[in-house]
Design a protein around this motif. Structure first.
Motif, PDB file in Angstrom:
ATOM      1  N   SER A 148      -1.862  -6.457   8.772  1.00 21.40           N
ATOM      2  CA  SER A 148      -1.302  -6.843   7.484  1.00 21.40           C
ATOM      3  C   SER A 148      -0.460  -8.105   7.605  1.00 21.40           C
ATOM      4  O   SER A 148      -0.519  -9.004   6.753  1.00 21.40           O
ATOM      5  CB  SER A 148      -0.456  -5.692   6.930  1.00 21.40           C
ATOM      6  OG  SER A 148       0.098  -6.026   5.683  1.00 21.40           O
ATOM      7  N   ASP A 184      -9.270   0.914   5.422  1.00 24.64           N
ATOM      8  CA  ASP A 184      -9.591   0.598   4.027  1.00 24.64           C
ATOM      9  C   ASP A 184      -8.433  -0.132   3.351  1.00 24.64           C
ATOM     10  O   ASP A 184      -8.634  -1.103   2.611  1.00 24.64           O
ATOM     11  CB  ASP A 184      -9.880   1.885   3.250  1.00 24.64           C
ATOM     12  CG  ASP A 184     -11.235   2.491   3.593  1.00 24.64           C
ATOM     13  OD1 ASP A 184     -12.014   1.817   4.296  1.00 24.64           O
ATOM     14  OD2 ASP A 184     -11.504   3.619   3.168  1.00 24.64           O
ATOM     15  N   GLU A 185      -7.210   0.344   3.604  1.00 28.34           N
ATOM     16  CA  GLU A 185      -6.037  -0.247   2.951  1.00 28.34           C
ATOM     17  C   GLU A 185      -5.872  -1.716   3.318  1.00 28.34           C
ATOM     18  O   GLU A 185      -5.497  -2.546   2.482  1.00 28.34           O
ATOM     19  CB  GLU A 185      -4.770   0.527   3.335  1.00 28.34           C
ATOM     20  CG  GLU A 185      -4.679   1.921   2.756  1.00 28.34           C
ATOM     21  CD  GLU A 185      -5.498   2.940   3.528  1.00 28.34           C
ATOM     22  OE1 GLU A 185      -6.144   2.541   4.537  1.00 28.34           O
ATOM     23  OE2 GLU A 185      -5.506   4.114   3.137  1.00 28.34           O
ATOM     24  N   ASP A 186      -6.166  -2.060   4.588  1.00 30.78           N
ATOM     25  CA  ASP A 186      -6.021  -3.458   5.015  1.00 30.78           C
ATOM     26  C   ASP A 186      -7.085  -4.339   4.378  1.00 30.78           C
ATOM     27  O   ASP A 186      -6.822  -5.483   3.992  1.00 30.78           O
ATOM     28  CB  ASP A 186      -6.104  -3.551   6.544  1.00 30.78           C
ATOM     29  CG  ASP A 186      -4.863  -2.988   7.225  1.00 30.78           C
ATOM     30  OD1 ASP A 186      -3.782  -3.093   6.637  1.00 30.78           O
ATOM     31  OD2 ASP A 186      -4.984  -2.448   8.334  1.00 30.78           O
ATOM     32  N   HIS A 227      -6.081  -4.915   0.913  1.00 28.07           N
ATOM     33  CA  HIS A 227      -4.980  -5.886   0.909  1.00 28.07           C
ATOM     34  C   HIS A 227      -5.524  -7.306   1.035  1.00 28.07           C
ATOM     35  O   HIS A 227      -5.070  -8.222   0.334  1.00 28.07           O
ATOM     36  CB  HIS A 227      -4.026  -5.579   2.058  1.00 28.07           C
ATOM     37  CG  HIS A 227      -2.865  -6.533   2.171  1.00 28.07           C
ATOM     38  ND1 HIS A 227      -2.014  -6.806   1.116  1.00 28.07           N
ATOM     39  CD2 HIS A 227      -2.427  -7.297   3.215  1.00 28.07           C
ATOM     40  CE1 HIS A 227      -1.101  -7.679   1.494  1.00 28.07           C
ATOM     41  NE2 HIS A 227      -1.335  -7.991   2.762  1.00 28.07           N
ATOM     42  N   ARG A 273      -4.825   8.941  -0.832  1.00 30.35           N
ATOM     43  CA  ARG A 273      -4.363   7.647  -1.367  1.00 30.35           C
ATOM     44  C   ARG A 273      -3.751   7.825  -2.760  1.00 30.35           C
ATOM     45  O   ARG A 273      -2.711   7.240  -3.069  1.00 30.35           O
ATOM     46  CB  ARG A 273      -5.521   6.646  -1.406  1.00 30.35           C
ATOM     47  CG  ARG A 273      -5.897   6.087  -0.051  1.00 30.35           C
ATOM     48  CD  ARG A 273      -6.777   4.867  -0.198  1.00 30.35           C
ATOM     49  NE  ARG A 273      -8.068   5.209  -0.775  1.00 30.35           N
ATOM     50  CZ  ARG A 273      -9.131   5.572  -0.063  1.00 30.35           C
ATOM     51  NH1 ARG A 273      -9.047   5.674   1.239  1.00 30.35           N
ATOM     52  NH2 ARG A 273     -10.284   5.845  -0.658  1.00 30.35           N
TER      53      ARG A 273
END
Length: 583
Positions: free
Chosen positions: A180, A209-211, A214, A390
């Protein structure tokens, strides 16, 4: 830099090894990250150069180039040379390289980078620690974007460090925050090359997935991607590619009250009445509110919701749909319809209703809260626990005081056990069943006593089945259930609209024997719920005995030393009349 790199490769490939500083040549090609060019040089070096003539880092780079291009035998030689020499290397990278090169069977061992390759250089090669210290000090006085942009202007090579920080972070959870950080730094660089790296990462299968989301958000924010165009992204939880829309929302209360002060007061009074279990009183107040302002979408919706709580589902849902006709932007109604659709098992319809909330540029807090709650439940229904987690994380961040968070967390914890329940869990479930069957019961057991046989926690499932408020002491909740279940009209609606034909047939069969049947005979005809979760609060049963027991229409226990199924005494005449009318 590309023309210089191409020229460098040409010079290296046409210059004898004796006329080059081999360490510098290897390092320079490593900076350009060209696997093939590096391997061509490394192959020449491995044939003639002795181990002691190069540093540990140079031999590691040659080994990484060999294994990245599929030359495992040569990679092993280079990595072993690296192990014997001095110089800066990342110990974990070398250890992984030796393991991969020495592997004789099975699939190739992936490298430590996020993309499965063996990185050539650590990000500190470009981002020396004194630069990082300077950057952190500067960030205390200026915003990060300004500091990084200034750093890139003064030291253009640091952009390469951020790229290495991104792709070389590896699979260790402790270093994932660096991903990140690297994405933010590349976005702050603001160069076409930096944005290209961010896009490459967003559209890859690497990292979390979150990265990747982002990374996609950074591109949209920087104007590098049209927000109306979906990203094609890898969704790890489903192990498939999918289209992802990134939508920025503002959470905001409506600037004006939805109705006049008199109607607002009536809605407040109806809420209090419903909380106290007086559904009829709540409905009277809301009907008065709707009569005063028939175009108040919130009043119409609330009236529909109370009719559903009373068991009049068709009438209630029609009113909720009417509230959307009055105000197509009344998002809370879409959340209610999404939950109703999910309760019917229509997941696609539930998702369609939720889309109205998800795609809105502005959303009221309560509508968003309910929408996130339904998203958690949809994920559980589809066994997509990552999606549920999530949505639950967002719910906890935005609405930490929401009283249903603990229930949702417990629901997710139970679901995480999966279909293959542990032997201990299965033993506990069976032990609970045996205790329930062993409890003494009379042939004339009353409804309140039947309901009192189950725990307070399990009673919540029964309250939910009848759409009743779950607050209050156990005795209060049982009294609420008895009042509703002995109402002939509500009971008739439940039996005809909620129960399926097999469940109704089971009730008829038990009633033919004056409301009591041997449990063994019952399960032989209609199945057993022995392996079904008894935690109705989280898992609605699907078997006939499970559905009837959760609804409170059937109880089990021991009568004359044998387990039996019993229909509560007060319900027998009502059920006989209802079932006879339906034949």
């Amino acid at each position: 830099a590309r023309p210089y790199a191409e020229r460098l490769i040409e010079v290296v490939e046409n210059t004898p090894l004796d006329d080059m500083d081999l360490g510098k040549a290897v390092e320079s090609l490593a900076e350009w990250d060209d696997d093939d060019a590096l391997w061509r040089l490394g192959e020449r070096i491995l044939k003639t150069v002795k181990a002691e003539e190069l540093s540990a880092s140079s031999w590691y780079i040659i080994g990484a180039a060999a294994i990245n291009t599929g030359h495992r035998k040569e990679a092993r030689k280079a990595f072993e040379y690296s192990e014997r020499q001095e110089g800066f290397i990342v110990p974990e990278w070398l250890e992984r390289g030796l393991q991969a090169a020495r592997r004789r069977k099975g699939p190739p061992l992936l490298g430590p980078g996020l993309d499965g390759r063996f990185p050539y250089l650590h990000f500190s090669h470009f981002l020396h620690f004194h630069l990082l210290e300077h950057m952190l000090e500067a960030m205390e006085k200026q915003d990060a974007k300004t500091v990084v942009a200034d750093m890139v202007r003064r030291y253009p090579f640091v952009a390469g460090g951020y790229r290495l920080m991104l792709w070389g972070s590896g699979e260790d959870e402790e270093v994932y925050p660096m991903v990140s950080m690297a994405l933010d730094a590349l976005a702050a660089c603001g160069t076409p090359g930096a944005y290209a790296e961010i896009r490459k990462f967003a559209e890859s299968r690497f990292g979390e997935d979150e990265d990747r989301i982002h990374a996609a958000r950074l591109l949209v924010k920087a104007g590098q991607h049209d927000p109306a165009v979906p990203f094609k992204m890898w969704i790890s939880s489903r192990e498939e590619w999918g289209e992802v829309m990134l939508i920025e929302q503002t959470i905001r209360e409506p600037e004006e009250p939805p109705c006049g002060p008199q109607v607002m007061e009536l809605m407040e009074q109806s809420f209090i009445a419903a909380q106290e279990g007086d559904l009829d009183g709540a409905i009277r107040l809301l009907e008065e509110a709707v009569e005063l302002e028939p175009d108040c979408a919130q009043a119409v919706h609330n009236l529909g919701a109370q009719y559903i709580n009373l068991g009049e589902h068709e009438k209630g849902e029609a009113l909720i749909r009417r509230s959307i006709e009055i105000d197509p932007d009344y998002l809370f109604a879409y959340a209610t319809l999404a939950e109703l659709a999910l309760l019917r098992g229509d997941v696609e319809a539930s998702k369609e209703y939720l889309a109205h909330i998800i795609q809105a540029s502005e959303v009221p807090p309560l509508a968003l809260r309910q929408g996130l709650r339904v998203q958690v439940l949809i994920g559980l229904h589809e066994k997509d626990l990552d999606s549920s987690q999530r949505a639950l994380d967002m719910l906890k961040d935005l609405f930490p005081d929401f009283d249903q968070i603990e229930d949702l967390e417990q629901l997710l914890d139970v679901a995480s056990l999966g279909d293959a329940l542990s032997s201990l869990w299965r033993k506990n479930v069976h032990r609970y069943r045996e205790r329930m069957l062993a409890k003494p019961i009379s042939a004339e057991e009353g409804l309140a006593d039947c309901l009192n046989r189950i725990s307070s926690d399990h009673l919540e499932g029964t309250l939910r089945a009848w759409r009743l408020k779950r607050s209050g002491r156990k005795a209060q909740r049982i009294a609420r259930l008895v009042e509703v279940m002995t109402d002939a009209d509500i009971l008739a609606y439940y039996v005809r609209s909620v129960l399926d034909e097999e469940a109704r047939a089971a009730l008829r069969w038990v009633l033919e024997a004056d409301g009591v049947r041997p449990w063994e005979e019952f399960t032989a005809r209609f199945g057993d719920d022995f392996d079904e979760s008894p935690y109705w609060k989280w898992h609605e049963p699907e078997t006939v005995p499970g559905v009837l027991r959760m609804s409170g229409l059937l109880a089990v226990g021991t009568l004359d030393d044998a387990p039996v199924a019993v229909v509560p005494r007060e319900l027998r005449p009502l059920l006989r009349q209802i079932l006879a009318a339906g034949e």
